[in-house]
Enzyme design. Structure first.
Site, PDB file in Angstrom:
ATOM      1  NE  ARG A 173      -3.555  -2.234   2.788  1.00  0.00           N
ATOM      2  CZ  ARG A 173      -3.275  -3.408   3.382  1.00  0.00           C
ATOM      3  NH1 ARG A 173      -2.052  -3.605   3.897  1.00  0.00           N
ATOM      4  NH2 ARG A 173      -4.178  -4.356   3.453  1.00  0.00           N
ATOM      5  CE  LYS A 198      -6.427  -0.674   4.643  1.00  0.00           C
ATOM      6  NZ  LYS A 198      -7.683  -0.768   3.864  1.00  0.00           N
ATOM      7  CG  HIS A 266      -5.085   0.953  -3.828  1.00  0.00           C
ATOM      8  ND1 HIS A 266      -4.299   0.673  -2.725  1.00  0.00           N
ATOM      9  CD2 HIS A 266      -6.116   0.079  -3.766  1.00  0.00           C
ATOM     10  CE1 HIS A 266      -4.842  -0.308  -2.027  1.00  0.00           C
ATOM     11  NE2 HIS A 266      -5.942  -0.698  -2.641  1.00  0.00           N
ATOM     12  NE  ARG A 269      -2.987  -3.451  -1.394  1.00  0.00           N
ATOM     13  CZ  ARG A 269      -2.568  -4.362  -0.516  1.00  0.00           C
ATOM     14  NH1 ARG A 269      -1.279  -4.637  -0.424  1.00  0.00           N
ATOM     15  NH2 ARG A 269      -3.426  -4.982   0.271  1.00  0.00           N
ATOM     16  CG  HIS A 292      -6.238  -8.927   1.248  1.00  0.00           C
ATOM     17  ND1 HIS A 292      -6.514  -9.284  -0.062  1.00  0.00           N
ATOM     18  CD2 HIS A 292      -6.042  -7.585   1.230  1.00  0.00           C
ATOM     19  CE1 HIS A 292      -6.479  -8.207  -0.829  1.00  0.00           C
ATOM     20  NE2 HIS A 292      -6.197  -7.174  -0.070  1.00  0.00           N
ATOM     21  CE1 TYR A 301      -6.681  -7.116  -7.060  1.00  0.00           C
ATOM     22  CE2 TYR A 301      -6.841  -8.205  -4.930  1.00  0.00           C
ATOM     23  CZ  TYR A 301      -6.603  -7.071  -5.676  1.00  0.00           C
ATOM     24  OH  TYR A 301      -6.290  -5.889  -5.057  1.00  0.00           O
TER      25      TYR A 301
END
Length: 320
Positions: A173, A198, A266, A269, A292, A301
């Site tokens: 990110r 995150k 982004h 990514r 994730h 994806y």
């Protein structure tokens, strides 16, 4: 985080203060998010904004500074009035969903700490989110973008290329790339980075030799000396590099390279994940590389790749 800090945050809109008991609870919650949950500054800012907007609404709705007892008496219809008010102010469904999620987190913590028990927020349906797919670049466009760079000055061009290679070559990110320090610099001899993403989730990310070379070139050209704890990527005036400058660098290259408006940091990514999947990478491996928490987040994806295949089929098949 001190009570004074919380007061400054929550009084930013000029419509509060809170009652003492709610102010102390809010301060304790933020301390919990910082010290026990390890949330990033960006997440804390979002939670603060969501809580401030909600408490500001209650202040207007009740006609007095809200207290813990008011949170305990909260009704579903009051939550719906709050969301309707935010919708009238122009808040999108994604923003409202994030707000509901943040407030549910706050209420769960209030219940876990024996302050308040109220299930009104749990009874409110999450706003419906539009089903959007990531918009990756083609392999050729992504390669052209990271090879071109975005500025006339050599060290700034080298910096932008290094940042973009971390996004496309390692799937970082933009916030993760710009939080690296000189101590973390992925140069020769360091082919793996430990990234904290995150929610404080850590992951190991392999670094391509091409990316290492780009970072080394940037460091060799950068005119400013820095110590190990200093930010790896800096601006022209020696301050920490703003994500906005990378966004602008990519925006300037769109016309020259024929890139779509969706070409953003982004998107690099997204391109990292999509191109790995198209080359046969396992979805679980991509999940780990992206950081994730849930495989369902990564599975989007597969839809991107399916859409790409169908588009190629429609263009190429003689009977399509």
């Amino acid at each position: 985080m001190t009570r004074e800090t919380i007061d400054q945050l929550l009084e930013a809109d000029g419509e509060l203060p809170l009652s003492d008991d709610l102010g102390r609870a809010a301060a304790a919650w933020f301390d919990h998010l910082v010290h026990e949950r390890g949330h990033t500054p960006a997440t804390l800012t979002s939670y603060e904004r969501d809580l401030r907007q909600f408490l500001g609404f209650l202040r207007r709705d009740l006609g007095h500074a809200p207290c813990l007892a008011d949170l305990g008496r909260l009704e579903v219809k009051a939550v719906r009035r709050f969301l309707a008010a935010r919708r009238r102010e122009g808040a999108a469904s994604r923003s409202l969903a994030r707000t509901v999620s943040a407030l549910r987190t706050f209420y769960r913590w209030l219940e876990a700490t024996d302050r308040v028990t109220n299930r009104a927020l749990a009874q409110v349906a999450m706003p419906r989110l539009p089903h959007t797919l990531p918009k990756p670049l083609t392999v050729e466009k992504a390669a052209a973008l990271v090879e071109t760079g975005g500025a006339d000055d050599d060290w700034i061009r080298a910096r932008d290329v290094a940042v973009m290679l971390l996004l496309y070559g390692a799937g970082l990110r933009i916030s993760e790339a710009l939080s690296l320090t000189c101590r973390d610099a992925p140069v020769a001899g360091r082919d793996v980075l430990r990234i904290t993403g995150k929610g404080g989730k850590e992951r190991l990310v392999p670094i391509l030799p091409l990316t290492q070379q780009a970072v080394e070139r940037y460091l060799a050209l950068c005119p400013y000396p820095r110590d190990a704890a200093a930010p790896l990527f800096i601006g022209a005036k020696r301050g920490p590099l703003s994500p906005r400058l990378i966004q602008l660098a990519i925006a300037r290259m769109r016309d020259a390279l024929g890139l779509p408006e969706t070409a953003t940091p982004h998107a690099l990514r997204h391109s990292f994940a999509t191109h790995l999947l198209a080359a046969g990478a396992d979805l679980r491996q991509i999940q780990e590389l992206l950081g994730h928490a849930s495989l369902s987040t990564t599975q989007v994806y597969t839809e991107v790749d399916r859409a790409r295949i169908l588009a190629v089929y429609d263009r190429a098949h003689p009977r399509a």
